[in-house]
Design a protein around this motif. Structure first.
Motif, PDB file in Angstrom:
ATOM      1  N   MET A   1       0.822  -1.186   0.000  1.00 50.21           N
ATOM      2  CA  MET A   1       0.000   0.000   0.000  1.00 50.21           C
ATOM      3  C   MET A   1       0.872   1.258   0.000  1.00 50.21           C
ATOM      4  SD  MET A   1      -3.040   1.074   2.630  1.00 50.21           S
ATOM      5  CE  MET A   1      -1.898   1.286   4.011  1.00 50.21           C
ATOM      6  N   LEU A   2       1.931   1.245   0.792  1.00 50.24           N
ATOM      7  CA  LEU A   2       2.820   2.406   0.847  1.00 50.24           C
ATOM      8  C   LEU A   2       3.546   2.607  -0.477  1.00 50.24           C
ATOM      9  CD1 LEU A   2       4.291   2.011   4.450  1.00 50.24           C
ATOM     10  CD2 LEU A   2       2.398   3.450   3.677  1.00 50.24           C
ATOM     11  N   SER A   3       3.861   1.501  -1.163  1.00 46.27           N
ATOM     12  CA  SER A   3       4.507   1.615  -2.481  1.00 46.27           C
ATOM     13  C   SER A   3       3.562   2.267  -3.482  1.00 46.27           C
ATOM     14  CB  SER A   3       4.933   0.232  -2.988  1.00 46.27           C
ATOM     15  OG  SER A   3       5.914  -0.333  -2.140  1.00 46.27           O
ATOM     16  N   CYS A   4       2.288   1.908  -3.424  1.00 41.73           N
ATOM     17  CA  CYS A   4       1.304   2.516  -4.315  1.00 41.73           C
ATOM     18  C   CYS A   4       1.131   3.992  -3.972  1.00 41.73           C
ATOM     19  CB  CYS A   4      -0.023   1.777  -4.193  1.00 41.73           C
ATOM     20  SG  CYS A   4      -1.298   2.333  -5.344  1.00 41.73           S
ATOM     21  N   ARG A   5       1.092   4.308  -2.685  1.00 37.99           N
ATOM     22  CA  ARG A   5       0.982   5.703  -2.265  1.00 37.99           C
ATOM     23  C   ARG A   5       2.128   6.534  -2.821  1.00 37.99           C
ATOM     24  NH1 ARG A   5       3.028   6.948   3.562  1.00 37.99           N
ATOM     25  NH2 ARG A   5       4.897   6.434   2.331  1.00 37.99           N
ATOM     26  N   ASP A   6       3.352   6.016  -2.708  1.00 43.53           N
ATOM     27  CA  ASP A   6       4.523   6.757  -3.189  1.00 43.53           C
ATOM     28  C   ASP A   6       4.469   6.953  -4.701  1.00 43.53           C
ATOM     29  OD1 ASP A   6       5.400   6.840  -0.587  1.00 43.53           O
ATOM     30  OD2 ASP A   6       6.790   5.155  -0.806  1.00 43.53           O
ATOM     31  N   ALA A   7       4.011   5.915  -5.429  1.00 44.77           N
ATOM     32  CA  ALA A   7       3.910   6.034  -6.883  1.00 44.77           C
ATOM     33  C   ALA A   7       2.835   7.047  -7.276  1.00 44.77           C
ATOM     34  CB  ALA A   7       3.598   4.669  -7.496  1.00 44.77           C
ATOM     35  N   LEU A   8       1.736   7.092  -6.532  1.00 37.51           N
ATOM     36  CA  LEU A   8       0.675   8.052  -6.809  1.00 37.51           C
ATOM     37  C   LEU A   8       1.138   9.479  -6.555  1.00 37.51           C
ATOM     38  CD1 LEU A   8      -2.400   6.180  -5.280  1.00 37.51           C
ATOM     39  CD2 LEU A   8      -2.150   6.840  -7.674  1.00 37.51           C
ATOM     40  N   ARG A   9       1.995   9.667  -5.581  1.00 33.15           N
ATOM     41  CA  ARG A   9       2.455  11.007  -5.223  1.00 33.15           C
ATOM     42  C   ARG A   9       3.320  11.643  -6.299  1.00 33.15           C
ATOM     43  NH1 ARG A   9       3.667  10.261   1.323  1.00 33.15           N
ATOM     44  NH2 ARG A   9       1.507  10.781   1.975  1.00 33.15           N
ATOM     45  N   LYS A  10       3.735  10.858  -7.268  1.00 32.67           N
ATOM     46  CA  LYS A  10       4.498  11.429  -8.382  1.00 32.67           C
ATOM     47  C   LYS A  10       3.608  12.257  -9.305  1.00 32.67           C
ATOM     48  CE  LYS A  10       7.822   7.603  -8.370  1.00 32.67           C
ATOM     49  NZ  LYS A  10       8.385   6.465  -9.149  1.00 32.67           N
ATOM     50  N   GLY A  11       2.283  12.053  -9.196  1.00 32.55           N
ATOM     51  CA  GLY A  11       1.398  12.800 -10.085  1.00 32.55           C
ATOM     52  C   GLY A  11       0.160  13.340  -9.420  1.00 32.55           C
ATOM     53  N   ALA A  12       0.042  13.185  -8.092  1.00 34.08           N
ATOM     54  CA  ALA A  12      -1.179  13.627  -7.427  1.00 34.08           C
ATOM     55  C   ALA A  12      -0.934  13.815  -5.938  1.00 34.08           C
ATOM     56  CB  ALA A  12      -2.301  12.610  -7.636  1.00 34.08           C
ATOM     57  N   ASP A  13      -1.815  14.584  -5.308  1.00 29.65           N
ATOM     58  CA  ASP A  13      -1.823  14.680  -3.848  1.00 29.65           C
ATOM     59  C   ASP A  13      -2.542  13.456  -3.303  1.00 29.65           C
ATOM     60  OD1 ASP A  13      -0.561  17.177  -3.884  1.00 29.65           O
ATOM     61  OD2 ASP A  13      -2.477  18.223  -4.093  1.00 29.65           O
ATOM     62  N   VAL A  14      -1.969  12.829  -2.292  1.00 30.50           N
ATOM     63  CA  VAL A  14      -2.494  11.555  -1.795  1.00 30.50           C
ATOM     64  C   VAL A  14      -2.713  11.627  -0.285  1.00 30.50           C
ATOM     65  CG1 VAL A  14      -2.102   9.070  -1.593  1.00 30.50           C
ATOM     66  CG2 VAL A  14      -1.278  10.303  -3.612  1.00 30.50           C
ATOM     67  N   GLU A  15      -3.836  11.077   0.145  1.00 31.55           N
ATOM     68  CA  GLU A  15      -4.112  10.930   1.570  1.00 31.55           C
ATOM     69  C   GLU A  15      -4.506   9.493   1.833  1.00 31.55           C
ATOM     70  OE1 GLU A  15      -6.921  12.794   5.133  1.00 31.55           O
ATOM     71  OE2 GLU A  15      -7.078  13.555   3.072  1.00 31.55           O
ATOM     72  N   VAL A  16      -3.875   8.875   2.841  1.00 30.71           N
ATOM     73  CA  VAL A  16      -4.185   7.497   3.202  1.00 30.71           C
ATOM     74  C   VAL A  16      -5.170   7.509   4.363  1.00 30.71           C
ATOM     75  CG1 VAL A  16      -3.278   5.304   4.043  1.00 30.71           C
ATOM     76  CG2 VAL A  16      -1.952   6.659   2.418  1.00 30.71           C
TER      77      VAL A  16
END
Length: 276
Positions: A1-16
């Motif tokens: 899940m954290l790996s997906c969060r980090d990948a998403l942060r390359k193109g978007a603001d992310v909140e878990v």
């Protein structure tokens, strides 16, 4: 899940968010709708089902008024697409596998950021929830042998069982490969994007009647199948004497009991998944 969060942060603001209750899910769904955010659900079919169940409840027309633009074969408006992050990388039977969705955190993130989605059918039932993949009705004894039960089963205008025959198991499915008995698959052609459900019913096979008019047990299994928009179950009994304990059901893997009636119906193209 954290790996997906980090990948998403390359193109978007992310909140878990940790969603531990219906209230938490409701709040997350409402925030996403207001902010125009894209939801990513991490987990298995049960977690995805919990989110969709609340999305359906929030989107149902209020006051009995049916929106003019709602398709005739739908009861809920279009639900937004969801990113699906399966946490069991080796699972080949969950809905993500059946839909051919990306499974690695990086691929899931790329699909969500890319924004391309595919519409998917959704099963609703009158128990107040949704079914993503399928449900298995029937249970076994301590030795694992099926416990016979009796029910009338209708799929649209097709009668699969009139309630007088001993049944072993039944599957109601939105995707293929859901359940088998004695090596026989209960459903073989369920497609989560064709607008219909498939029902597969297993019961003891019987030889032709003998000289004295009795059917002789063959020790094998017969499977009957039907496809349609809706399937209705009317439970007669768990055995020949009583229906008090109901019949076990595993709906998307969640255990429960059917005591009287249950109807599943198809919501064609009701929700979407991000694809790559």
């Amino acid at each position: 899940m954290l790996s997906c969060r980090d990948a998403l942060r390359k193109g978007a603001d992310v909140e878990v968010l940790e969603l531990d209750s219906d209230t938490d899910v409701d709040a997350a769904v409402k925030r996403a709708a207001v902010d125009g955010a894209r939801l990513v659900v991490a987990g298995g079919d049960a977690q995805l089902r919990a989110v969709l169940r609340r999305m359906v409840r929030q989107s149902l027309p209020r006051g009995g008024e049916r929106p003019a633009d709602l398709p005739s074969d739908r009861t809920v408006p279009d639900l937004p697409a969801i990113g699906v992050l399966p946490l069991d990388a080796g699972d080949d039977v969950d809905l993500a596998a059946k839909l051919g969705l990306p499974r690695s955190p990086g691929d899931v993130a790329a699909a969500v950021l890319g924004g391309e989605s595919r519409r998917v059918d959704l099963l609703r039932h009158d128990g107040g929830s949704v079914t993503l993949h399928g449900a298995i009705i029937g249970g076994g004894d301590e030795s694992g042998r099926p416990v016979p039960w009796f029910a009338r089963i209708d799929v649209d205008d097709t009668l699969l069982s009139d309630g007088s025959e001993s049944l072993l198991a039944c599957a109601v499915a939105n995707a293929d490969g859901y359940g088998s008995l004695a090596g026989l698959p209960l459903v073989v052609s369920a497609d989560p994007a064709d607008g219909v459900l498939e029902v597969g019913l297993a019961l003891p096979a019987a030889r032709p009647r003998g000289l004295f008019g009795r059917k002789r047990a063959h020790g094998e299994v017969e499977v009957r199948r039907a496809r349609g928009r809706a399937a209705q179950f009317t439970i007669v009994s768990q055995n020949s004497d009583t229906a008090e304990d109901g019949v076990p059901v595993a709906d998307d893997g969640i255990a429960g009991t059917l005591n009287k009636k249950r109807t599943w119906w198809m919501e064609r193209d009701a929700w979407g998944v991000y694809i790559r």
